[in-house]
Design an enzyme around this catalytic site. Structure first.
Site, short mmCIF file in Angstrom:
data_model
loop_
_atom_site.label_atom_id
_atom_site.label_comp_id
_atom_site.label_asym_id
_atom_site.label_seq_id
_atom_site.Cartn_x
_atom_site.Cartn_y
_atom_site.Cartn_z
N THR A 23 -18.08 -0.43 -0.35
CA THR A 23 -17.16 -1.17 0.52
C THR A 23 -17.61 -2.60 0.84
OG1 THR A 23 -16.13 0.73 1.53
CG2 THR A 23 -16.31 -1.19 2.92
N GLU B 242 -43.07 1.42 10.75
CA GLU B 242 -44.25 0.55 10.81
C GLU B 242 -45.09 0.70 9.53
OE1 GLU B 242 -47.49 1.57 13.62
OE2 GLU B 242 -46.31 3.35 14.12
N GLY C 163 -17.76 12.03 -10.25
CA GLY C 163 -17.51 10.62 -10.51
C GLY C 163 -16.10 10.19 -10.14
N CYS D 269 -16.29 6.72 3.26
CA CYS D 269 -17.44 6.41 4.13
C CYS D 269 -17.27 6.85 5.58
CB CYS D 269 -17.69 4.90 4.14
SG CYS D 269 -17.45 4.09 2.57
N GLU E 191 0.88 -1.18 0.00
CA GLU E 191 0.00 0.00 0.00
C GLU E 191 0.90 1.22 0.00
OE1 GLU E 191 -3.49 0.96 0.05
OE2 GLU E 191 -2.39 2.85 -0.07
N ARG F 278 -29.40 10.11 -10.22
CA ARG F 278 -29.83 9.35 -11.40
C ARG F 278 -29.72 7.85 -11.13
NH1 ARG F 278 -27.11 7.61 -15.98
NH2 ARG F 278 -25.21 8.73 -15.43
N HIS G 243 -45.00 -0.09 17.01
CA HIS G 243 -45.68 1.20 17.15
C HIS G 243 -45.18 1.95 18.38
CE1 HIS G 243 -48.91 4.03 16.52
NE2 HIS G 243 -49.24 3.91 17.79
N ALA H 108 -27.32 2.85 1.13
CA ALA H 108 -27.88 4.10 1.65
C ALA H 108 -27.13 5.29 1.09
CB ALA H 108 -27.78 4.11 3.17
N TYR I 16 -24.06 10.44 -5.52
CA TYR I 16 -23.96 10.22 -4.06
C TYR I 16 -23.12 11.32 -3.40
CZ TYR I 16 -24.74 5.03 -4.35
OH TYR I 16 -25.23 3.78 -4.52
N ILE I 17 -21.91 11.50 -3.92
CA ILE I 17 -20.96 12.36 -3.22
C ILE I 17 -21.43 13.80 -3.24
CG2 ILE I 17 -18.56 13.20 -3.23
CD1 ILE I 17 -17.68 10.42 -4.11
N LYS J 80 -16.73 10.67 6.12
CA LYS J 80 -17.97 11.27 5.62
C LYS J 80 -19.11 11.10 6.64
CE LYS J 80 -20.94 8.97 3.91
NZ LYS J 80 -21.06 8.39 2.59
N GLU K 135 -24.54 14.11 -0.85
CA GLU K 135 -24.18 13.93 0.56
C GLU K 135 -23.43 15.16 1.09
OE1 GLU K 135 -23.94 9.08 0.94
OE2 GLU K 135 -22.06 10.18 0.83
N CYS L 227 -12.53 4.02 1.87
CA CYS L 227 -13.62 3.96 2.86
C CYS L 227 -13.20 4.53 4.20
CB CYS L 227 -14.08 2.52 3.02
SG CYS L 227 -15.25 2.32 4.37
P1 NDP Z 1 -21.56 9.24 -9.35
O1 NDP Z 1 -21.18 8.51 -10.57
O2 NDP Z 1 -22.60 8.67 -8.45
O3 NDP Z 1 -22.03 10.72 -9.72
C1 NDP Z 1 -21.27 11.53 -10.55
C2 NDP Z 1 -22.09 12.77 -10.83
O4 NDP Z 1 -21.32 13.71 -11.57
C3 NDP Z 1 -23.32 12.46 -11.67
O5 NDP Z 1 -24.36 13.27 -11.22
C4 NDP Z 1 -22.87 12.83 -13.07
O6 NDP Z 1 -23.92 13.24 -13.90
C5 NDP Z 1 -21.97 14.01 -12.79
N1 NDP Z 1 -20.94 14.19 -13.79
C6 NDP Z 1 -20.07 13.27 -14.29
N2 NDP Z 1 -19.23 13.83 -15.18
C7 NDP Z 1 -19.54 15.14 -15.22
C8 NDP Z 1 -19.05 16.23 -15.97
N3 NDP Z 1 -18.04 16.09 -16.82
N4 NDP Z 1 -19.62 17.44 -15.79
C9 NDP Z 1 -20.65 17.59 -14.93
N5 NDP Z 1 -21.17 16.60 -14.21
C10 NDP Z 1 -20.62 15.37 -14.35
O7 NDP Z 1 -20.20 9.49 -8.60
P2 NDP Z 1 -19.84 9.96 -7.16
O8 NDP Z 1 -18.52 10.61 -7.31
O9 NDP Z 1 -20.94 10.72 -6.50
O10 NDP Z 1 -19.68 8.59 -6.37
C11 NDP Z 1 -18.85 7.56 -6.90
C12 NDP Z 1 -19.27 6.22 -6.39
O11 NDP Z 1 -18.89 6.11 -5.04
C13 NDP Z 1 -20.77 5.99 -6.38
O12 NDP Z 1 -21.24 5.50 -7.61
C14 NDP Z 1 -20.93 4.98 -5.29
O13 NDP Z 1 -20.76 3.70 -5.81
C15 NDP Z 1 -19.81 5.32 -4.34
N6 NDP Z 1 -20.30 6.05 -3.18
C16 NDP Z 1 -21.22 5.48 -2.35
C17 NDP Z 1 -21.70 6.14 -1.26
C18 NDP Z 1 -22.71 5.49 -0.39
O14 NDP Z 1 -22.89 4.30 -0.49
N7 NDP Z 1 -23.41 6.24 0.46
C19 NDP Z 1 -21.25 7.48 -0.92
C20 NDP Z 1 -20.29 8.02 -1.85
C21 NDP Z 1 -19.85 7.31 -2.92
P3 NDP Z 1 -24.86 12.19 -14.70
O15 NDP Z 1 -25.84 11.67 -13.69
O16 NDP Z 1 -25.49 13.04 -15.74
O17 NDP Z 1 -23.94 11.16 -15.24
#
Ligand code: NDP
Length: 485
Positions: A344, A473, A295, A49, A36, A206, A468, A374, A179-180, A52, A183, A44
């Site tokens: 994770t 419920e 993303g 996670c 590493e 989405r 209850h 979640a 998600y990110i 966060k 959140e 995570c």
């Molecule tokens: P996501 O893929 O969920 O979301 C990325 C967002 O950025 C989407 O809304 C996407 O739009 C937008 N986007 C992507 N490219 C561009 C661009 N060039 N310009 C503008 N907008 C853009 O990624 P995240 O980074 O939020 O999270 C990554 C992964 O991490 C998640 O998929 C999940 O698996 C994991 N995660 C899980 C959590 C949990 O379990 N609570 C918490 C945080 C992360 P569009 O929808 O149009 O593609």
């Protein structure tokens, strides 16, 4: 005695890699090493996670203090002290990293604090110069946040940076609707930051159930997040004096200049002040920080993977079969680097299935069906199975859905609504999806997930007696279908 230095060499000390290394070494007697090049615990534990969720907890106290007054407590809300919180947070992350290191040590895993590159199908080369061989190599290098391809994007921060900010910005623009993005919009808003969010699509989150998405985005706006859908960033640069004095076109927001607080911040190298941004809707504005939550990308660059014949997909992810085996039989990959379901607990499952398959001779495919998860927005979102829209594409369904003001926050005078929803197959009566938007929905969906995974029908839910008075419920008391689809 094997001709290799190790039976297993794991690259990456995150959730998946550590679990696979530890179990292979302690439960199957394999000789295991792990490399590493950053902190043990991976995304995570160190920059995802765990920190966060601690930030979620921290951000929720503002409302708790307000609600307490409605319940008869005399209580001042006070101010949030980011620096005090961050010091405690760093202490907790240090502790957890120590736990991960000792788990590996106690399991008999040899660790290398180095970057590893694959040189041939059985050899890794470390950044220390050492070359080591192994019968099996497991790649568990995870992913990293990516910025969009626009000029000056490195002025913005990404999720890795947020935990290191020396001070919270007064205003922030969050780009993305996943998600990110959602959140952190809620977290930072709760901590008192003025949050603007641009999402290029019509509705955030989405892929999830549309009714849930609508409720969450309404709640986010209600809490003060300036959420602009159908909007994206097109230009960004350091703000000029004209921008700061509001002379530039349609300034939306302005706060403490970042150069006053930047210190040793690890964010975008070019940043030395507030950032001017232009949006697709023609508006421009100035923000203390711009946060790209656009993303994540798999960590496969410069690892020697393609050179030895490991196949990569379109996003750079390692292509694996159902046993996590790559195109090269001695090389396996698990977790986000394979871009299957990037969570994770899924990486951990994949690690366990890998050990079962390779070191216990019991071929075990990873089950990626009906994974509960979640999203830690405020309110939280817990979900398992198909959304209404996905299910309706597949077969005829009945929708049982209710939205109401829960007792606890209604008493305090809040207008917050929660949602409980079941998507039910008309033919088999099975619950195909369960979606909960409510405080602690993550806790609820873990348990509902067991029933859904077991194939429970709507009638199984119905014959379960309600607890209850609780919010959940409602999940067993919805008698009449709201609609069919
Ligand atoms: P996501 O893929 O969920 O979301 C990325 C967002 O950025 C989407 O809304 C996407 O739009 C937008 N986007 C992507 N490219 C561009 C661009 N060039 N310009 C503008 N907008 C853009 O990624 P995240 O980074 O939020 O999270 C990554 C992964 O991490 C998640 O998929 C999940 O698996 C994991 N995660 C899980 C959590 C949990 O379990 N609570 C918490 C945080 C992360 P569009 O929808 O149009 O593609």
């Amino acid at each position: 005695m094997s001709d290799f230095d190790y039976d297993l060499f794991v690259i990456g000390g995150g959730s998946g890699g550590v679990r696979a290394a530890r179990v292979a070494a302690s439960e199957t007697g394999a000789r295991v090493a792990l490399a590493e090049d950053d902190r043990y615990g991976g995304t995570c534990v160190i920059r995802g996670c765990v920190p966060k969720k601690l930030m979620v907890f921290a951000s929720e106290f503002a409302e708790v203090a307000e609600d307490a007054r409605a319940y008869g407590w005399s209580m001042d809300r006070g101010d949030f002290d980011w620096s005090a919180f961050r010091t405690r947070l760093n202490g907790e992350l240090d502790r957890l990293e120590g736990v991960y290191r000792s788990l590996l040590k106690n399991a008999g895993v040899t660790t290398y604090d180095a970057r590893a590159v694959i040189r041939d199908t059985h050899t890794v080369e470390l950044s220390t110069g050492e070359s080591l061989t192994a019968k099996h190599i497991l790649v568990a290098t995870g992913g990293r946040p990516v910025r969009p391809d626009i000029p000056n994007a490195d002025l913005g921060i990404v999720s890795d940076d947020i935990f290191h900010l020396p001070e919270l910005p007064k205003s922030i623009l969050i780009i993305g609707g996943g998600y990110i993005a959602c959140e952190f919009a809620c977290i930072l808003n709760g901590m008192g930051v003025e949050v603007t969010q641009y999402y290029r699509g019509a509705q955030v989150l989405r892929g999830f159930d549309e009714e849930a998405r609508g409720l969450i985005s309404d709640a986010m706006k209600e809490r003060g997040i300036a959420l602009h859908t159908g909007t994206d960033i097109v230009e960004m640069r350091c703000a000029t004096d004209d921008d700061l004095s509001g002379k530039s076109d349609g300034a939306i927001s302005m706060g403490t200049p970042m150069h006053e607080i930047a210190g040793d911040a690890p964010q975008g190298e070019n940043r030395d002040g507030p950032i001017w941004v232009k949006a697709t809707n023609g508006q421009s504005g100035v923000f203390d920080a711009v946060f790209f939550a656009t993303g994540r990308s798999p960590n496969t660059v410069d690892m020697g993977l393609e050179e030895v014949g490991v196949k990569l997909g379109r996003k750079g992810e390692i292509v694996v079969d159902e046993y996590s085996q790559t195109a090269i039989p001695s090389i396996y990959a698990i977790g986000d680097v394979t871009d299957r379901v990037n969570l994770t607990p899924v990486a951990i499952r994949e690690g366990m299935a890998f050990v079962e398959t390779v070191f216990r001779g019991n071929p075990t495919p990873v089950d990626h069906e009906l994974i509960p998860s979640a999203v830690f927005t405020q309110p939280e979102f817990g979900t398992v199975g198909l959304s209404e829209e996905q299910a309706a594409e597949q077969e005829a369904v009945e929708i049982y859905s209710t939205s109401f003001r829960p007792m606890q926050s209604a008493f305090a005078g809040r207008s917050d609504r929660v949602m409980m929803k079941l998507v039910v197959s008309k033919e088999s009566r099975k619950v195909l999806g369960c979606h909960i938007v409510a405080p602690n929905a993550g806790e609820m969906i873990q348990l509902a997930g067991i029933a859904v995974k077991m194939g429970a029908t709507k009638e199984d839910f119905d014959r379960t007696v309600a607890v209850h008075p609780t919010m959940s419920e409602e999940i067993v008391t919805m008698r009449k279908a709201t609609r069919t689809a």
